[in-house]
Motif scaffolding. Structure first.
Motif, short mmCIF file in Angstrom:
data_model
loop_
_atom_site.label_atom_id
_atom_site.label_comp_id
_atom_site.label_asym_id
_atom_site.label_seq_id
_atom_site.Cartn_x
_atom_site.Cartn_y
_atom_site.Cartn_z
N MET A 41 0.85 -1.16 0.00
CA MET A 41 0.00 0.00 0.00
C MET A 41 0.90 1.24 0.00
O MET A 41 1.95 1.24 0.64
N ARG A 42 0.49 2.27 -0.73
CA ARG A 42 1.26 3.52 -0.75
C ARG A 42 0.35 4.69 -1.09
O ARG A 42 -0.69 4.52 -1.73
N MET A 43 0.73 5.85 -0.66
CA MET A 43 0.02 7.08 -0.98
C MET A 43 0.25 7.39 -2.45
O MET A 43 1.39 7.31 -2.94
N LEU A 44 -0.80 7.71 -3.18
CA LEU A 44 -0.65 8.01 -4.60
C LEU A 44 -0.54 9.51 -4.87
O LEU A 44 0.43 9.97 -5.45
N HIS A 45 -1.56 10.27 -4.50
CA HIS A 45 -1.50 11.71 -4.73
C HIS A 45 -2.53 12.40 -3.85
O HIS A 45 -3.35 11.75 -3.22
N ILE A 46 -2.47 13.72 -3.83
CA ILE A 46 -3.47 14.52 -3.12
C ILE A 46 -4.19 15.39 -4.13
O ILE A 46 -3.58 15.85 -5.10
N GLY A 47 -5.47 15.57 -3.93
CA GLY A 47 -6.26 16.45 -4.78
C GLY A 47 -6.51 17.76 -4.05
O GLY A 47 -7.04 17.75 -2.94
N LEU A 48 -6.10 18.88 -4.65
CA LEU A 48 -6.33 20.20 -4.08
C LEU A 48 -7.39 20.92 -4.89
O LEU A 48 -7.27 21.03 -6.11
N ARG A 49 -8.41 21.42 -4.21
CA ARG A 49 -9.41 22.24 -4.88
C ARG A 49 -8.79 23.60 -5.16
O ARG A 49 -8.12 24.17 -4.30
N VAL A 50 -8.94 24.11 -6.39
CA VAL A 50 -8.39 25.40 -6.78
C VAL A 50 -9.49 26.29 -7.34
O VAL A 50 -10.46 25.80 -7.92
N THR A 51 -9.33 27.59 -7.16
CA THR A 51 -10.33 28.55 -7.61
C THR A 51 -10.17 28.89 -9.09
O THR A 51 -11.14 28.96 -9.83
N ASP A 52 -8.94 29.14 -9.50
CA ASP A 52 -8.64 29.54 -10.87
C ASP A 52 -7.63 28.53 -11.43
O ASP A 52 -6.44 28.58 -11.09
N LEU A 53 -8.10 27.62 -12.27
CA LEU A 53 -7.26 26.53 -12.75
C LEU A 53 -6.03 27.04 -13.49
O LEU A 53 -4.92 26.57 -13.25
N GLU A 54 -6.18 28.01 -14.37
CA GLU A 54 -5.04 28.49 -15.16
C GLU A 54 -3.98 29.14 -14.26
O GLU A 54 -2.79 28.93 -14.44
N ARG A 55 -4.42 29.92 -13.28
CA ARG A 55 -3.49 30.56 -12.36
C ARG A 55 -2.74 29.51 -11.52
O ARG A 55 -1.53 29.58 -11.35
N SER A 56 -3.48 28.51 -11.03
CA SER A 56 -2.85 27.45 -10.23
C SER A 56 -1.93 26.60 -11.08
O SER A 56 -0.85 26.21 -10.65
N LEU A 57 -2.35 26.29 -12.31
CA LEU A 57 -1.50 25.50 -13.20
C LEU A 57 -0.20 26.25 -13.51
O LEU A 57 0.88 25.66 -13.51
N ALA A 58 -0.28 27.56 -13.71
CA ALA A 58 0.93 28.36 -13.94
C ALA A 58 1.85 28.32 -12.72
O ALA A 58 3.07 28.18 -12.85
#
Length: 134
Positions: A1-18
């Protein structure tokens, strides 16, 4: 068993992706419509798998980040990483030395999530182990 990833809720996808691509993440893919919103899958250069998922729903902006204390990203050279981030417009706090040979710095993403950058001392494993607490 291992941790895969975390999901973070973001307000502005393009700003967060940058922001996260400036930090070094690359986009592997996305799932446009889910019950959570759109999902954008990111990985760091030396990771074989997705480690961060950006969850975006324009109807549900981020209003509370208190459930996530911080994310931690290991870097090989903290000073070089901070300099590279500055060139990309991302401000990091001055480095600190919290333990023998360990160096850290902090930054904040567009939604207010805190990210700790860690440079381990030479010869340290790639992550925290039981030896770090003994």
């Amino acid at each position: 068993m291992r941790m895969l990833h975390i999901g973070l809720r973001v307000t502005d996808l393009e700003r967060s992706l940058a922001f996260y691509t400036a930090l070094g993440y690359t986009k592997l893919g996305s799932v446009p419509e889910t019950g959570f919103g759109s999902l954008t899958m990111l990985k760091l250069p030396d990771d074989p798998f997705v480690s961060l998922e950006l969850v975006h729903d324009p109807e549900r902006p981020v209003e509370n980040i208190s459930a996530v204390n911080h994310l931690v990203v290991q870097v090989d050279d903290l000073d070089a990483t901070i300099a590279d981030l500055a060139v990309k417009g991302v401000a990091a706090e001055p480095p600190a030395d919290p333990g023998p040979g360990i160096r850290t710095s902090w930054l904040t993403d567009p939604d207010g999530y805190r990210i700790e950058l860690v440079q381990w001392p030479s010869g340290h494993p790639a992550g925290m182990t039981e030896a770090d607490f003994g």
